[in-house]
Design an enzyme around this catalytic site. Structure first.
Site, PDB file in Angstrom:
ATOM      1  N   SER A 141      47.120  67.595 -82.338  1.00  0.00           N
ATOM      2  CA  SER A 141      48.441  67.025 -82.267  1.00  0.00           C
ATOM      3  C   SER A 141      47.955  65.494 -81.699  1.00  0.00           C
ATOM      4  CB  SER A 141      49.382  67.598 -81.229  1.00  0.00           C
ATOM      5  OG  SER A 141      50.317  65.776 -81.420  1.00  0.00           O
ATOM      6  N   TYR A 155      52.188  68.952 -72.419  1.00  0.00           N
ATOM      7  CA  TYR A 155      52.016  69.424 -74.199  1.00  0.00           C
ATOM      8  C   TYR A 155      51.202  68.319 -74.330  1.00  0.00           C
ATOM      9  CZ  TYR A 155      52.660  68.988 -78.752  1.00  0.00           C
ATOM     10  OH  TYR A 155      52.146  69.202 -81.112  1.00  0.00           O
TER      11      TYR A 155
HETATM   12  P1  NAP Z   1      57.932  74.418 -85.160  1.00  0.00           P
HETATM   13  O1  NAP Z   1      59.038  74.262 -86.560  1.00  0.00           O
HETATM   14  O2  NAP Z   1      58.815  74.045 -83.915  1.00  0.00           O
HETATM   15  O3  NAP Z   1      57.733  75.876 -85.440  1.00  0.00           O
HETATM   16  C1  NAP Z   1      57.055  76.481 -84.535  1.00  0.00           C
HETATM   17  C2  NAP Z   1      56.206  78.114 -84.905  1.00  0.00           C
HETATM   18  O4  NAP Z   1      56.100  78.541 -84.486  1.00  0.00           O
HETATM   19  C3  NAP Z   1      57.616  78.408 -85.269  1.00  0.00           C
HETATM   20  O5  NAP Z   1      57.469  79.939 -86.448  1.00  0.00           O
HETATM   21  C4  NAP Z   1      58.044  79.810 -84.564  1.00  0.00           C
HETATM   22  O6  NAP Z   1      58.253  81.191 -84.598  1.00  0.00           O
HETATM   23  C5  NAP Z   1      56.179  79.532 -83.945  1.00  0.00           C
HETATM   24  N1  NAP Z   1      56.205  80.138 -82.679  1.00  0.00           N
HETATM   25  C6  NAP Z   1      56.499  79.616 -81.509  1.00  0.00           C
HETATM   26  N2  NAP Z   1      55.791  80.179 -80.279  1.00  0.00           N
HETATM   27  C7  NAP Z   1      55.471  81.602 -80.654  1.00  0.00           C
HETATM   28  C8  NAP Z   1      54.985  82.783 -79.606  1.00  0.00           C
HETATM   29  N3  NAP Z   1      54.232  82.632 -78.825  1.00  0.00           N
HETATM   30  N4  NAP Z   1      53.850  83.548 -80.669  1.00  0.00           N
HETATM   31  C9  NAP Z   1      55.085  83.374 -82.759  1.00  0.00           C
HETATM   32  N5  NAP Z   1      54.813  82.303 -82.990  1.00  0.00           N
HETATM   33  C10 NAP Z   1      55.158  81.414 -82.491  1.00  0.00           C
HETATM   34  O7  NAP Z   1      55.949  73.763 -85.271  1.00  0.00           O
HETATM   35  P2  NAP Z   1      55.811  71.979 -85.799  1.00  0.00           P
HETATM   36  O8  NAP Z   1      55.985  71.176 -85.553  1.00  0.00           O
HETATM   37  O9  NAP Z   1      55.486  73.176 -87.226  1.00  0.00           O
HETATM   38  O10 NAP Z   1      54.385  72.891 -84.991  1.00  0.00           O
HETATM   39  C11 NAP Z   1      53.400  73.665 -85.904  1.00  0.00           C
HETATM   40  C12 NAP Z   1      52.271  73.084 -85.233  1.00  0.00           C
HETATM   41  O11 NAP Z   1      52.027  71.321 -84.914  1.00  0.00           O
HETATM   42  C13 NAP Z   1      52.077  72.572 -83.748  1.00  0.00           C
HETATM   43  O12 NAP Z   1      50.735  73.705 -82.744  1.00  0.00           O
HETATM   44  C14 NAP Z   1      52.121  71.733 -82.943  1.00  0.00           C
HETATM   45  O13 NAP Z   1      52.472  71.162 -81.406  1.00  0.00           O
HETATM   46  C15 NAP Z   1      52.031  70.622 -84.343  1.00  0.00           C
HETATM   47  N6  NAP Z   1      52.317  69.344 -84.537  1.00  0.00           N
HETATM   48  C16 NAP Z   1      53.648  68.779 -84.757  1.00  0.00           C
HETATM   49  C17 NAP Z   1      54.098  67.858 -84.851  1.00  0.00           C
HETATM   50  C18 NAP Z   1      55.605  67.513 -84.944  1.00  0.00           C
HETATM   51  O14 NAP Z   1      55.538  66.081 -85.323  1.00  0.00           O
HETATM   52  N7  NAP Z   1      55.948  68.533 -85.861  1.00  0.00           N
HETATM   53  C19 NAP Z   1      52.915  66.581 -84.928  1.00  0.00           C
HETATM   54  C20 NAP Z   1      51.874  67.116 -83.854  1.00  0.00           C
HETATM   55  C21 NAP Z   1      51.199  68.818 -84.007  1.00  0.00           C
HETATM   56  P3  NAP Z   1      59.672  81.801 -84.324  1.00  0.00           P
HETATM   57  O15 NAP Z   1      60.146  80.779 -85.400  1.00  0.00           O
HETATM   58  O16 NAP Z   1      59.746  83.106 -84.841  1.00  0.00           O
HETATM   59  O17 NAP Z   1      60.048  80.878 -83.512  1.00  0.00           O
END
Ligand code: NAP
Length: 246
Positions: A141, A155
Site C-alpha cells: 500500500s 497497518y
Molecule cells: P477487501 O475488499 O477488504 O478484501 C479482502 C479480502 O481478503 C477478502 O477476499 C477476504 O476474504 C480476504 N481475507 C481477509 N482476511 C483473510 C485471511 N486471514 N485469510 C484469507 N483471506 C482473508 O480488501 P481490498 O481493498 O481488496 O485489499 C486487498 C489488498 O490491497 C490488501 O492487502 C490491502 O491492504 C491492499 N490495499 C488496498 C487499498 C484500498 O484502497 N482498497 C489500498 C492500498 C492497499 P473474505 O471475503 O472471505 O472475508
C-alpha cells in the site's frame, strides 16, 4: 495451463485480479477466509467466461491453513504465480490507542501470512528445489510511504514490512527463476475502508488525489498481471504505485 494462487480473492482487488488472471489464461486458485458466497461469485464469473477456478478456503494467518492450501494447489498443477493480496485494517485510531492484541492481529494477517505463503511458493517454484521458476506479487500500500497518521499506523507499518520482504526475498531467489515484486495501491474503491469505520473514505479524500478520483480494483489488477507476466521478465524487487499521482 499456468496455475495462479491469489490470497483474499473473494472480494476487492483480489477478486478483480482473479478474473483478469483467468482472462490471461491462468487457472485460478481463489483463496478466501469467511465469505464463501462472494468467492463462489468470483469463481462463477470466471467459469462463465470459459475459465477455470478453484476455491481454497483458509486463514492465511494460520500456518496450518497455508500448508493445507498449498497442498490443494499441488493437486491442481505446478504453481507459477502467487499474489499475496490479503490485507486487513481495523478502526481508525491514533497510535496511543492501539493495543498489543490488535498489533498481533494486523501483523499476523498482513505480514506473517505473506512470509509463509512466499516460503511455500519458493519451495515449489525455485529451480534449486527442482521447480520451474515463477513470480510473486505482494499487494502492499502507499500507506508504507505515508504512514497513515491518525488512521492506522499499524497497518501502514505492516505494509512497510511487506515491502522489505519483497526487496529481500527478490534478491534471495533472483537466480532461482523467481521474480518478486510489489504493488502499492492508493485509495481504491473496495470494502476495506468499512473495516476502518468509514465506508465512504475514498470519496472523502479523493480531492487530495492529483487525478481527483479514487481507483478501481481492476486498475490494480492490471499492474499485478503485468508484473507476473513474461513482459516483466527483467523486473524484480520493484514496486508499482497505483495512486492517481498521490
Ligand atoms: P477487501 O475488499 O477488504 O478484501 C479482502 C479480502 O481478503 C477478502 O477476499 C477476504 O476474504 C480476504 N481475507 C481477509 N482476511 C483473510 C485471511 N486471514 N485469510 C484469507 N483471506 C482473508 O480488501 P481490498 O481493498 O481488496 O485489499 C486487498 C489488498 O490491497 C490488501 O492487502 C490491502 O491492504 C491492499 N490495499 C488496498 C487499498 C484500498 O484502497 N482498497 C489500498 C492500498 C492497499 P473474505 O471475503 O472471505 O472475508
Amino acid at each position: 495451463m499456468k496455475t495462479i494462487l491469489i490470497t483474499g480473492a473473494s472480494r476487492g482487488i483480489g477478486a478483480a485480479t482473479a478474473i483478469l488472471a483467468a482472462q490471461r489464461g491462468y487457472q485460478v486458485c481463489i483463496n478466501y477466509h469467511r465469505n464463501s458466497e462472494a468467492a463462489e461469485e468470483v469463481a462463477a464469473a470466471i467459469r462463465a467466461q470459459g475459465g477455470t477456478a478453484f476455491l481454497l478456503q483458509g486463514d492465511v494467518g494460520k500456518e496450518e491453513d497455508v500448508q493445507r492450501i498449498f497442498r490443494a494447489v499441488d493437486k491442481i498443477g505446478p504453481l507459477h504465480a502467487l499474489v499475496n493480496n490479503v490485507g486487513v485494517l481495523e478502526k481508525q485510531v491514533r497510535v496511543e490507542s492501539i493495543d498489543a492484541e490488535r498489533l498481533h492481529r494486523i501483523l499476523t494477517t498482513n505480514v506473517i501470512s505473506c512470509f509463509i505463503c512466499s516460503r511455500e511458493a519458493v519451495r515449489r517454484m525455485s529451480v534449486k528445489h527442482g521447480g520451474q521458476g515463477g513470480a510473486i506479487v505482494n499487494v502492499s500500500s502507499i500507506a508504507a510511504r505515508t504512514g497513515s497518521p491518525g488512521e492506522y499506523v499499524d497497518y501502514a507499518a505492516s505494509k512497510g514490512a511487506m515491502d522489505v520482504l519483497t526487496t529481500g526475498l527478490s534478491k534471495e531467489v533472483a537466480d532461482e527463476g523467481i521474480r518478486v515484486n510489489g504493488v502499492r495501491p492508493g485509495f481504491i474503491y473496495t470494502d476495506i475502508h468499512a473495516s476502518g469505520g468509514e465506508p465512504g473514505r475514498v470519496d472523502r479524500l479523493k480531492d487530495a488525489i492529483p487525478m481527483k478520483r479514487g481507483g478501481k480494483a481492476e486498475e490494480v489488477a492490471e499492474a499485478i498481471l503485468w508484473l507476473l507476466s513474461d513482459a516483466a521478465s527483467f523486473s524484480t524487487g520493484t514496486f508499482i504505485d497505483i495512486t492517481g499521482g498521490r
